[in-house]
Design an enzyme around this catalytic site. Structure first.
Site, short mmCIF file in Angstrom:
data_model
loop_
_atom_site.label_atom_id
_atom_site.label_comp_id
_atom_site.label_asym_id
_atom_site.label_seq_id
_atom_site.Cartn_x
_atom_site.Cartn_y
_atom_site.Cartn_z
N LYS A 290 38.15 42.65 48.65
CA LYS A 290 38.69 41.80 47.94
C LYS A 290 40.02 41.02 48.58
O LYS A 290 40.29 39.76 48.88
CB LYS A 290 39.67 42.06 46.91
CG LYS A 290 39.72 41.72 45.44
CD LYS A 290 40.44 42.13 44.66
CE LYS A 290 41.96 42.81 45.41
NZ LYS A 290 42.53 43.35 44.67
N ASP B 287 38.91 40.62 41.08
CA ASP B 287 39.58 41.81 40.96
C ASP B 287 39.22 42.39 39.64
O ASP B 287 38.42 41.75 39.04
CB ASP B 287 41.32 41.34 40.29
CG ASP B 287 40.86 40.45 39.56
OD1 ASP B 287 39.59 39.52 39.46
OD2 ASP B 287 41.91 39.40 39.56
#
Length: 222
Positions: A120, A138
């Site tokens: 991420k 997320d």
């Protein structure tokens, strides 16, 4: 959600927030990297509050490495998991100096080799700093992907791959910001504010929080 509907859904988010960008405050790629590492399980607001004084004394990897783990910890104690994050920021700063001439690398392999940097974080840095067509998933984007039917998946990787497949390539890079801010302020976890969403026509969420009259209209259009 079909690809036609997905494009319309993303277009609606873009029209609602055309100038969407990261809410983290940074002035160079290194500060961006550190901010994203610190943002894990923390709000952007809390990260910005901590990094404002931190970046004044350590705007680059050399200064951050000199500050050291204990010095970094002094600035970030208000952020969750601050001990581990201080250690990772100190380690990644040294690694940038030793392996990358003090520069933040632009490729995924090198980024993910840095302490505290996962997929991420790498996706965010590649997207924001280097203009790559990446999708950082997320909790907000994971929720939207599943709740709306845009890109359902059991894992963040499945949702990421689904979004990349669903969203037109030309819209992919800014879509990261449109989706995360939509999840943060409109399509919230506990109480989605569907009445504020201009993409409800394409959303497949069966429990839309809309006035009955408006809900009936949206259903007839979908």
């Amino acid at each position: 959600m079909s690809k036609v509907a997905a494009k319309a859904f993303i277009t609606a988010l873009a029209e609602a927030n055309p100038n969407a960008e990261s809410e983290l405050i940074f002035h160079n790629n290194f500060e961006l990297l550190v901010s994203v590492v610190l943002s894990a399980q923390a709000t952007d607001k809390s990260v910005n509050k901590a990094t404002e004084p931190l970046f004044k004394v350590a705007p680059g990897p050399k200064e951050m490495a000199e500050l050291g783990e204990d010095g970094i910890a002094h600035f970030i104690k208000t952020i969750g998991l601050w001990r581990a994050k201080a250690r990772n920021v100190a380690l990644l700063s040294n690694q940038l100096l030793q392996k990358h001439n003090g520069e933040v690398p632009s490729d995924r392999t090198s980024l993910e080799a840095l302490p505290g940097v996962g997929r991420k974080t790498a996706n965010v840095v590649m997207n924001v700093a280097f203009g790559a067509d990446t999708m950082a998933v997320d909790t907000h984007i994971f929720r939207i992907g599943n709740r709306t039917g845009l890109a359902p998946g059991k894992t963040t990787l499945q949702v990421e791959e689904g979004l990349i497949s669903q969203i037109p390539k030309a819209m992919l890079r800014p879509a990261h910001h449109w989706l995360i801010l939509h999840g943060r302020y409109v399509c919230k976890a506990r109480s989605p504010e569907c009445s504020k969403c201009n993409a409800t026509q394409w959303c497949l969420y069966p429990e839309k929080n809309l006035p009955e009259k408006e809900l009936h209209t949206k259903r007839s259009l979908s």
